[in-house]
Design an enzyme around this catalytic site. Sequence first.
Site, short mmCIF file in Angstrom:
data_model
loop_
_atom_site.label_atom_id
_atom_site.label_comp_id
_atom_site.label_asym_id
_atom_site.label_seq_id
_atom_site.Cartn_x
_atom_site.Cartn_y
_atom_site.Cartn_z
N ARG A 188 12.11 83.94 -21.16
CA ARG A 188 12.31 83.38 -19.83
C ARG A 188 13.59 82.54 -19.74
O ARG A 188 13.99 82.13 -18.65
CB ARG A 188 11.12 82.49 -19.45
CG ARG A 188 9.89 83.22 -18.96
CD ARG A 188 10.02 83.70 -17.51
NE ARG A 188 10.33 82.64 -16.57
CZ ARG A 188 9.43 81.86 -15.99
NH1 ARG A 188 8.15 81.99 -16.26
NH2 ARG A 188 9.80 80.92 -15.14
N LYS A 189 14.24 82.29 -20.88
CA LYS A 189 15.44 81.48 -20.88
C LYS A 189 16.68 82.35 -20.62
O LYS A 189 16.61 83.57 -20.60
CB LYS A 189 15.57 80.72 -22.21
CG LYS A 189 14.34 79.88 -22.56
CD LYS A 189 13.98 78.91 -21.46
CE LYS A 189 12.85 77.97 -21.84
NZ LYS A 189 11.51 78.58 -21.80
N VAL A 190 17.84 81.70 -20.45
CA VAL A 190 19.05 82.44 -20.09
C VAL A 190 19.46 83.41 -21.20
O VAL A 190 19.80 84.56 -20.94
CB VAL A 190 20.20 81.46 -19.75
CG1 VAL A 190 21.49 82.22 -19.48
CG2 VAL A 190 19.83 80.62 -18.53
#
Length: 384
Positions: A188-190
């Site tokens: 879910r992170k960049v």
Amino acid sequence: MSAQVETPARIPVMIPWLGEEEAQAAADAVLSGWVAQGPRVAEFERVFAERVGAEHGIAVSSCTTALHLALVALDLGPGDEVVVPSLSFIATANAVRYVGAEPVFADVEPATGNLTTLTVDAVRTARTKAVIVVHQGGVPADVDALRAACADWDIALVEDAACAIGSTVGGKSVGHGALLAAWSFHPRKVITTGEGGMVTTDNAQWAQRLRRLREHGMNASAAQRHASSKPILESYLEVGYNYRMTDVQAAIGLVQLGKLDEMVVRRRALAARYDDLLRDVPGLSPVRDPAYGQGNFQSYWVLPAEDFPVSRDDLLAALAEAGISARRGIMASHLEPAYAGHPFAPLPVTERISRDSLILPLFHTMTYDQQDRVVAVVRDQARR
């Protein structure tokens, strides 16, 4: 017979930007025969630390384990208090309990969802030994002010930068100059390594100890023993943990890190387009950059006014019915069953944001058509 109407594809809230380059990097690691923590992890640590302006990077299995190790480095334990935002994924508070200390929940400011010197000062006591500030959803916290205040109070400031790679404060990367910062590479992170995390610090002694602790407290890593032409009989200097990252993950991370600038530019452009398309929707406040920095828009969250025509949950349901995956806003950890009975001061801003905010889809490959579908549902619900 009537023509069959094609149902539009579901829009996810997030898709990691992965491709052939990451697949090849992972395959190369597998084919090398070295898949555990090894040379690719060391390279990922070096490149990541350089990117955020830190002297040392210590790759670990998750941001949760990174937070745990950061608190171990500070020698925190029973009797100590650590100020944390309740408005954060529950791992922030849990890491404090891992070392036997007590989390003390502080409120946040409405504009950024982050701790401030005032909200920390309102709950700190003589037992406060540290503060964990979260750069929530990639929105940078005012760490310059917090560092100065924590120095005056003689307490440590740890940065939970799980969502914040690519965000800046005063033109420099989040994590630059941090005592200890913890990072996440969850999908879910960049940028992602599947699972994984990192601790960054400028303190060489802490870095050396954390490298031992992630590998059971050994004084010689597996990579060091493999590289030596002579047998090395390792010792276990203290009780440690199995918090290692694999070379397969690090290989993916190196590719992802090379894409970071492009990812942030794209995410910021999509966020600006959301701003334009939603600007005339009454009672809807989107997340924005603070005056002192820029976010990476890891999440694009909006806060409807309390008199918005529909509730947050009804808006989520309408989006879901239209084939759009949105999410509730950031959780309020103090309201979760795991913290039932845990004392806390009034947290009105935290509870308002957690109750009413929602996260709209935003990802690197998102099309304008997909974004228009999201906006159409929000605008329709705002007219009810």
